[in-house]
Motif scaffolding. Structure first.
Motif, PDB file in Angstrom:
ATOM      1  N   SER A 195     -33.978  23.280  54.499  1.00  0.00           N
ATOM      2  CA  SER A 195     -34.188  22.010  55.193  1.00  0.00           C
ATOM      3  C   SER A 195     -34.885  21.003  54.291  1.00  0.00           C
ATOM      4  O   SER A 195     -34.621  19.801  54.373  1.00  0.00           O
ATOM      5  N   ILE A 196     -35.778  21.504  53.440  1.00  0.00           N
ATOM      6  CA  ILE A 196     -36.467  20.592  52.534  1.00  0.00           C
ATOM      7  C   ILE A 196     -35.442  19.929  51.608  1.00  0.00           C
ATOM      8  O   ILE A 196     -35.465  18.722  51.391  1.00  0.00           O
ATOM      9  N   ALA A 197     -34.520  20.758  51.103  1.00  0.00           N
ATOM     10  CA  ALA A 197     -33.488  20.216  50.217  1.00  0.00           C
ATOM     11  C   ALA A 197     -32.671  19.155  50.950  1.00  0.00           C
ATOM     12  O   ALA A 197     -32.387  18.086  50.407  1.00  0.00           O
ATOM     13  N   LEU A 198     -32.320  19.461  52.184  1.00  0.00           N
ATOM     14  CA  LEU A 198     -31.519  18.517  52.963  1.00  0.00           C
ATOM     15  C   LEU A 198     -32.284  17.222  53.184  1.00  0.00           C
ATOM     16  O   LEU A 198     -31.768  16.130  52.987  1.00  0.00           O
ATOM     17  N   LYS A 199     -33.535  17.382  53.606  1.00  0.00           N
ATOM     18  CA  LYS A 199     -34.335  16.225  53.942  1.00  0.00           C
ATOM     19  C   LYS A 199     -34.570  15.344  52.718  1.00  0.00           C
ATOM     20  O   LYS A 199     -34.588  14.120  52.805  1.00  0.00           O
ATOM     21  N   ALA A 200     -34.750  15.991  51.576  1.00  0.00           N
ATOM     22  CA  ALA A 200     -35.007  15.239  50.360  1.00  0.00           C
ATOM     23  C   ALA A 200     -33.704  14.720  49.746  1.00  0.00           C
ATOM     24  O   ALA A 200     -33.730  14.004  48.749  1.00  0.00           O
ATOM     25  N   GLY A 201     -32.592  15.118  50.324  1.00  0.00           N
ATOM     26  CA  GLY A 201     -31.306  14.616  49.847  1.00  0.00           C
ATOM     27  C   GLY A 201     -30.804  15.266  48.575  1.00  0.00           C
ATOM     28  O   GLY A 201     -30.025  14.672  47.840  1.00  0.00           O
ATOM     29  N   VAL A 202     -31.232  16.501  48.306  1.00  0.00           N
ATOM     30  CA  VAL A 202     -30.683  17.215  47.162  1.00  0.00           C
ATOM     31  C   VAL A 202     -29.277  17.641  47.546  1.00  0.00           C
ATOM     32  O   VAL A 202     -29.097  18.361  48.517  1.00  0.00           O
ATOM     33  N   THR A 203     -28.293  17.168  46.800  1.00  0.00           N
ATOM     34  CA  THR A 203     -26.930  17.444  47.233  1.00  0.00           C
ATOM     35  C   THR A 203     -26.392  18.701  46.592  1.00  0.00           C
ATOM     36  O   THR A 203     -26.910  19.197  45.596  1.00  0.00           O
ATOM     37  N   LEU A 204     -25.358  19.154  47.191  1.00  0.00           N
ATOM     38  CA  LEU A 204     -24.757  20.400  46.766  1.00  0.00           C
ATOM     39  C   LEU A 204     -24.014  20.243  45.453  1.00  0.00           C
ATOM     40  O   LEU A 204     -24.163  21.028  44.542  1.00  0.00           O
ATOM     41  N   LEU A 205     -23.237  19.144  45.383  1.00  0.00           N
ATOM     42  CA  LEU A 205     -22.335  18.994  44.255  1.00  0.00           C
ATOM     43  C   LEU A 205     -23.052  18.865  42.937  1.00  0.00           C
ATOM     44  O   LEU A 205     -22.744  19.550  41.979  1.00  0.00           O
ATOM     45  N   GLU A 206     -24.006  17.998  42.951  1.00  0.00           N
ATOM     46  CA  GLU A 206     -24.791  17.733  41.746  1.00  0.00           C
ATOM     47  C   GLU A 206     -25.347  19.050  41.218  1.00  0.00           C
ATOM     48  O   GLU A 206     -25.316  19.360  40.041  1.00  0.00           O
ATOM     49  N   GLU A 207     -25.799  19.829  42.204  1.00  0.00           N
ATOM     50  CA  GLU A 207     -26.406  21.103  41.877  1.00  0.00           C
ATOM     51  C   GLU A 207     -25.377  22.062  41.326  1.00  0.00           C
ATOM     52  O   GLU A 207     -25.585  22.713  40.311  1.00  0.00           O
ATOM     53  N   GLU A 208     -24.245  22.115  42.014  1.00  0.00           N
ATOM     54  CA  GLU A 208     -23.217  23.075  41.632  1.00  0.00           C
ATOM     55  C   GLU A 208     -22.753  22.806  40.208  1.00  0.00           C
ATOM     56  O   GLU A 208     -22.573  23.709  39.418  1.00  0.00           O
ATOM     57  N   ALA A 209     -22.606  21.528  39.898  1.00  0.00           N
ATOM     58  CA  ALA A 209     -22.189  21.166  38.553  1.00  0.00           C
ATOM     59  C   ALA A 209     -23.247  21.612  37.559  1.00  0.00           C
ATOM     60  O   ALA A 209     -22.947  22.169  36.512  1.00  0.00           O
ATOM     61  N   ASP A 210     -24.466  21.368  37.952  1.00  0.00           N
ATOM     62  CA  ASP A 210     -25.592  21.766  37.136  1.00  0.00           C
ATOM     63  C   ASP A 210     -25.545  23.242  36.805  1.00  0.00           C
ATOM     64  O   ASP A 210     -25.640  23.646  35.676  1.00  0.00           O
ATOM     65  N   GLN A 211     -25.361  23.995  37.868  1.00  0.00           N
ATOM     66  CA  GLN A 211     -25.360  25.431  37.718  1.00  0.00           C
ATOM     67  C   GLN A 211     -24.248  25.870  36.807  1.00  0.00           C
ATOM     68  O   GLN A 211     -24.444  26.680  35.928  1.00  0.00           O
ATOM     69  N   ALA A 212     -23.074  25.286  37.083  1.00  0.00           N
ATOM     70  CA  ALA A 212     -21.911  25.708  36.334  1.00  0.00           C
ATOM     71  C   ALA A 212     -22.117  25.460  34.854  1.00  0.00           C
ATOM     72  O   ALA A 212     -21.828  26.300  34.014  1.00  0.00           O
ATOM     73  N   GLU A 213     -22.655  24.285  34.533  1.00  0.00           N
ATOM     74  CA  GLU A 213     -22.845  23.954  33.137  1.00  0.00           C
ATOM     75  C   GLU A 213     -23.912  24.831  32.516  1.00  0.00           C
ATOM     76  O   GLU A 213     -23.826  25.266  31.394  1.00  0.00           O
ATOM     77  N   ASP A 214     -24.913  25.061  33.330  1.00  0.00           N
ATOM     78  CA  ASP A 214     -26.038  25.828  32.850  1.00  0.00           C
ATOM     79  C   ASP A 214     -25.662  27.278  32.581  1.00  0.00           C
ATOM     80  O   ASP A 214     -26.265  27.940  31.764  1.00  0.00           O
ATOM     81  N   GLY A 215     -24.644  27.727  33.298  1.00  0.00           N
ATOM     82  CA  GLY A 215     -24.269  29.111  33.145  1.00  0.00           C
ATOM     83  C   GLY A 215     -25.346  30.043  33.640  1.00  0.00           C
ATOM     84  O   GLY A 215     -25.461  31.181  33.208  1.00  0.00           O
ATOM     85  N   GLU A 216     -26.156  29.544  34.560  1.00  0.00           N
ATOM     86  CA  GLU A 216     -27.265  30.364  35.020  1.00  0.00           C
ATOM     87  C   GLU A 216     -26.983  31.018  36.352  1.00  0.00           C
ATOM     88  O   GLU A 216     -27.889  31.365  37.083  1.00  0.00           O
ATOM     89  N   LEU A 217     -25.712  31.129  36.640  1.00  0.00           N
ATOM     90  CA  LEU A 217     -25.368  31.688  37.945  1.00  0.00           C
ATOM     91  C   LEU A 217     -25.851  33.114  38.069  1.00  0.00           C
ATOM     92  O   LEU A 217     -25.914  33.861  37.112  1.00  0.00           O
ATOM     93  N   GLU A 218     -26.161  33.413  39.262  1.00  0.00           N
ATOM     94  CA  GLU A 218     -26.478  34.791  39.629  1.00  0.00           C
ATOM     95  C   GLU A 218     -25.303  35.653  39.188  1.00  0.00           C
ATOM     96  O   GLU A 218     -24.153  35.310  39.389  1.00  0.00           O
ATOM     97  N   ALA A 219     -25.574  36.746  38.580  1.00  0.00           N
ATOM     98  CA  ALA A 219     -24.487  37.578  38.101  1.00  0.00           C
ATOM     99  C   ALA A 219     -23.679  38.096  39.269  1.00  0.00           C
ATOM    100  O   ALA A 219     -24.225  38.605  40.227  1.00  0.00           O
ATOM    101  N   ALA A 220     -22.395  37.903  39.213  1.00  0.00           N
ATOM    102  CA  ALA A 220     -21.558  38.402  40.302  1.00  0.00           C
ATOM    103  C   ALA A 220     -21.497  39.913  40.206  1.00  0.00           C
ATOM    104  O   ALA A 220     -21.481  40.612  41.188  1.00  0.00           O
ATOM    105  N   LYS A 221     -21.438  40.385  39.018  1.00  0.00           N
ATOM    106  CA  LYS A 221     -21.400  41.817  38.834  1.00  0.00           C
ATOM    107  C   LYS A 221     -22.234  42.117  37.606  1.00  0.00           C
ATOM    108  O   LYS A 221     -22.588  41.253  36.849  1.00  0.00           O
ATOM    109  N   GLY A 222     -22.505  43.368  37.418  1.00  0.00           N
ATOM    110  CA  GLY A 222     -23.231  43.718  36.219  1.00  0.00           C
ATOM    111  C   GLY A 222     -24.680  43.314  36.349  1.00  0.00           C
ATOM    112  O   GLY A 222     -25.167  42.984  37.414  1.00  0.00           O
ATOM    113  N   LEU A 223     -25.360  43.304  35.261  1.00  0.00           N
ATOM    114  CA  LEU A 223     -26.806  43.187  35.287  1.00  0.00           C
ATOM    115  C   LEU A 223     -27.253  41.868  34.717  1.00  0.00           C
ATOM    116  O   LEU A 223     -26.504  41.160  34.065  1.00  0.00           O
ATOM    117  N   GLU A 224     -28.508  41.584  34.982  1.00  0.00           N
ATOM    118  CA  GLU A 224     -29.111  40.463  34.290  1.00  0.00           C
ATOM    119  C   GLU A 224     -29.934  41.025  33.135  1.00  0.00           C
ATOM    120  O   GLU A 224     -30.521  42.088  33.249  1.00  0.00           O
TER     121      GLU A 224
END
Lengths: 161, 755
Positions: B578-607
């Protein structure tokens, strides 16, 4: 007329019965609450303020495993905030339990339903919703509060309307 | 509703759940007399009791079903797929009437004529095949005569039941004994009771919730008692006892709320059966770890996501039989549901051996939808692309089918699972299959949280959403940068949107950085949004007992509950989503960020923890890392030539594979200074701990498995980290210390003496 008042009113019609009323103090004003709605009286409560909460909310208190929302009676009656300790009444309404913050809780009085009068028609609209008539004491009037109307959910609905 | 009816409803619903299970089993083993017997008993019990309670509509339907089942039990019909479909319809019919009774205390006015007609039609083969004239007559009766007469039909044969059935029947003490009852007549149902019924008890969930609440209260009181009595030795024993009993009690009450996942798994065979029929798939459903237990409320919450996941697997995963044959696979696809407990989480996996997700299709679709730009799409790895399917409205299905493909499924799965503090990961290999993994916390009532301070109050921040903490010392206050009104922080080169908690809670207040302690950023990851929450201070993490808030305060939207801290203070629990919503942190901006960052949670395997030792990069499995310690060089002691570290009273062997330690030692000798600091990564390896000396700790990243070219063999010892092949430190290769836990000084003396 509110429910508690109706009940009291009906009682009066039957016969003069004794009613137990808990009295409480705000500055020098005295108010009454039917003891049937009081679960417990907690002295010197320290409510935790809740940011962004409606203004009548006095904060949260921890009560027997639950977190209670409290209503600040001074705020509700447009009285200036007061420093120092406050007493807490744990009240039960049809919507659940909640706390009521008052300056201090006095004694429990036995009053006769024969002395009961409903709210005067010239009372402010806003007060009429909170008060449930009054008992004529020997030297003063004991204004009754209606626990149902003090429920925070109810207050918030009234404010929104 | 009276007690008897309520009891009847509960028992019937349980019976129908069992029946559903039996029916799907029956399809695989149509000759299993035990299964048929059990189904028969359920319908029979319902019929008998309804007659008693006066539910005519229910009785009529159950009766029609009983006739059909009677023939099946006698072996006059075979349980083919058509018959089972009919019986499943009967089940649905009975269920819907029961539901009406529950809601309205009467049966409602629905018409079951069509269903009853169908059930009678299904008895038809008996008429056609029957050679025995008596049976032919019986068949004719049941088809044409009113139900009241037809009840007599199966009776004569009961005296000579099929040989295998009775043995099965008597083996199950919980069930009513049918043959016996049938002869007595159906008037009164003796209660099905046996050993199981005597040792168990139905308890109202409300009561359990109340108990959980009180136990939470006790935990808090205990914490306070422990704090208050810690200095008094005479109270020591008592308070320790209180401590233990409280912990046991809490565990027991939590256990009472637990139910095996088989409770929701058991609904799936039916869904799979219906879906695979309508989609023309052949599917075998396999279960593993059905007895894993989970809090009842959580179980309820994952029911929908699980159903979604199964639907998805059937529709998009497993191919039609001919396509599977063409691909050289068994025409029958396998859908596997696995659940297991891992620490304080339960893992639920839905995996299929279907076509997998076509990563290229995801890439194209993502570009089409404008989720990512074509330039970025080229740089995205498989794993990053796969996570895109969790975005709302994203579907790779070419066409919207009845079952799925509208692009809401995976989004719903993620939202629902994250709502209860869980996580969803997906992994897929084209042509091999897809695995969806849900991580669900064991309980919701008690969660780990970090206590943060802001506007002179304590707030609890659920650790599920917390990914890291950043401290900004007072002198570095300028590292919070602004674009107009938007505060940002450079986190490893990426701009992280910031939300000031004090400003959010008290609009109009300017954030001031504490001149002594600086300020803290809690980096939060929630619902696919990532942002930094700026707070004034941090306190210890605590296990908090979640207390609900009243409606008035829930409306504020920022708090998900309240809790009582160990010091008896109240704290509001922040809701990161809710804090993210209220502060207007959007999904897309974030998703792009994540994708570029390559910091996604590992889908499989280990960190892995990426470290550098003497210019070479290496990876340490993150799960094994206990601490990263920076310590003075002198802290490393020696047993003979073996470097060891006395760490929190334990002696760890220290591995110096990269020669960092030797270099540091030489360096400090050359300079004659004793200021030299080294970094030791303390790791868990089996039952022991080992230290690894490194030059730098670089990052945490998800590793991918590497497959040897031309084979499917997973290569050991290396992993794909940030698209680079990186060696994994083999912790088990660190040689154990010679003796137990003797002090190094003594050991080295002994070694010297031996030498």
């Amino acid at each position: 007329m509110s429910t508690a008042a109706t009940v009291l009113h009906r009682k009066k019609k039957k016969a003069a019965t004794q009613v137990e009323v808990c009295t409480l103090l705000l500055d020098a004003k005295i108010f009454g609450l039917p003891i049937t709605h009081i679960l417990e009286i907690v002295g010197a409560a320290r409510p935790q303020p809740v940011p962004l909460a409606p203004i009548f909310v006095g904060g949260l208190v921890h009560y027997r495993g639950d977190v209670l929302t409290t209503v600040n009676l001074r705020q509700l009656l447009d009285m200036p905030p007061r420093e120092g300790r406050q007493d807490l009444l744990v009240l039960e309404s049809s919507g659940g339990i909640f706390g009521l913050l008052v300056d201090s809780v006095k004694e429990v009085l036995k009053v006769s339903s024969a002395d009961y009068e409903p709210n005067p028609s010239i009372l402010y609209e806003r007060r009429r919703a909170l008060f449930a008539g009054a008992y004529k004491l020997k030297d003063s009037l004991l204004v009754m509060l209606d626990p149902e109307q003090l429920d925070p959910m109810r207050l918030s609905a009234v404010r929104a309307a | 509703m009276d007690e008897l009816t309520r009891e009847f409803l509960i028992e019937s619903q349980e019976g129908l759940d069992r029946m559903e299970h039996c029916l799907t089993d029956l399809e695989e083993r149509p000759k299993d007399a035990g299964l048929i017997g059990e189904i028969f008993r359920t319908v029979h019990t319902i019929k008998g009791t309804t007659g008693f309670l006066g539910f005519k509509r229910l009785e009529k339907l159950a009766h029609a079903g009983e006739n059909l089942l009677g023939l099946l039990r006698e072996g006059k019909l075979t349980a083919d797929s058509q018959l089972i479909t009919g019986l499943l319809q009967l089940l649905d019919g009975l269920r819907s009437i029961l539901k009406t009774i529950e809601a309205e205390s009467n049966e409602g006015v629905g018409e079951d004529g069509i269903l009853i007609g169908w059930l009678e039609e299904l008895q038809a083969p008996v008429q056609a095949q029957a050679k025995d004239p008596a049976h032919a007559r019986a068949g004719a009766h049941s088809a044409s005569a009113p139900p009241a007469e037809a009840v007599a039909v199966p009776l004569p044969t009961v005296s000579g039941p099929p040989p295998s059935a009775p043995a099965q029947v008597y083996l199950r003490p919980v069930e009513p004994v049918p043959a016996h009852k049938e002869i007595e007549g159906d008037l009164v149902q003796p209660r099905a009771q046996g050993t199981a019924a005597e040792s168990t008890l139905r308890v109202d969930v409300m009561l359990l919730n109340r108990m959980m609440n009180l136990v939470g209260e006790l935990v808090l009181t205990r914490n306070q008692v422990l704090q208050a009595t810690s200095s008094d030795p005479s109270m020591n024993l008592l308070s320790r006892r209180l401590d233990m009993v409280t912990a046991d009690l809490r565990e027991s009450v939590m256990k009472a709320r637990m139910q095996p996942v088989s409770n929701i798994f058991s609904k799936l065979p039916r869904i799979v059966r219906d879906l695979s029929q309508s989609l023309g798939r052949r599917v075998r459903l396999e279960f593993e770890g059905q007895d894993t237990e989970l809090d009842k409320s959580l179980l309820e919450a994952i029911k929908d996501p699980l159903t979604h996941a199964v639907r998805n697997s059937l529709d998009h995963g497993i191919e039609p039989p001919d396509a599977r044959i063409a691909a050289g696979k068994n025409p029958e696809g396998i859908l596997k549901l696995r659940s297991a407990q891992e620490g304080s989480h339960v893992i639920i996996e839905v995996s299929d051996d279907g076509a997998g997700i076509d990563v290229e299709k995801v890439r194209q679709k993502a570009i089409e939808c404008g989720v990512i730009t074509p330039e970025r799409a080229v740089h995205l790895g498989e794993r990053e692309l796969l996570q895109l399917i969790f975005l709302p409205g994203f579907s790779t299905a070419a066409a919207v089918t009845k079952v799925s493909g509208r692009g809401v499924g995976m989004d719903v799965v993620r939202t629902n699972v994250e709502k209860i503090g869980g996580k969803v990961e997906i992994d897929s290999r084209a042509g091999k299959g897809t695995t969806l993994r849900m991580r669900i916390p064991l309980t919701l009532a008690i969660i780990p949280a970090l206590i943060v301070r802001s506007i002179n109050q304590s707030f609890a921040l659920p650790q599920g959403a917390l990914s890291e903490l950043v401290h900004i010392p007072p002198e570095a206050a300028a590292s919070i940068e602004w674009i107009e009104n938007a505060p940002l922080y450079r986190l490893r080169g990426k701009l992280l949107p910031l939300v000031f908690l004090d400003r959010l809670l008290m609009p109009g207040v300017e954030h001031t950085i504490n001149a002594e302690r600086g300020t803290f950023i809690a980096v939060l990851d929630t619902d696919g949004r990532r942002f930094g929450l700026v707070v004034d201070g941090l306190a210890d993490p605590e296990e908090i007992v979640v207390k609900p808030l009243s409606g008035v305060l829930k409306e504020i939207g920022l708090f998900s509950g309240a809790t009582v801290l160990g010091n008896a203070d109240l704290a509001l629990i922040l809701d990161p989503g809710s804090i993210a919503l209220k502060a207007g942190v959007t999904l897309l901006e974030e998703e792009a960020d994540q994708a570029e960052d390559g910091e996604l949670e590992a889908a499989k395997g280990l960190e892995y923890l990426l470290v550098e030792a003497s210019g070479r990069q290496a990876a340490v499995p993150l799960a094994n890392v206990l601490r990263i310690e920076q310590l003075p060089l002198q802290r490393i002691e020696y047993i003979g030539n073996r470097p060891v570290l006395n760490f929190e009273g334990q002696l760890l062997p220290v591995e110096d594979a990269g020669g960092v330690l030797a270099a540091a030692l030489a360096n400090s000798r050359a300079q004659g200074s004793s200021e030299q600091q080294i970094i030791v990564v303390v790791c868990r390896e089996g039952n022991r701990q080992v230290g690894i000396v490194v030059s730098h700790v670089l990052d945490v990243a998800a590793g991918g498995d590497l497959y040897e070219a031309g084979t499917d063999k997973r290569t050991g010892g290396v992993t794909l980290l940030k698209s680079q092949v990186t060696g994994v430190v083999d912790l088990s290769a660190v040689a154990p210390l010679p003796a137990g836990k003797q002090s190094p000084a003594v050991c080295s003396q002994i070694e010297e003496a031996v030498a």
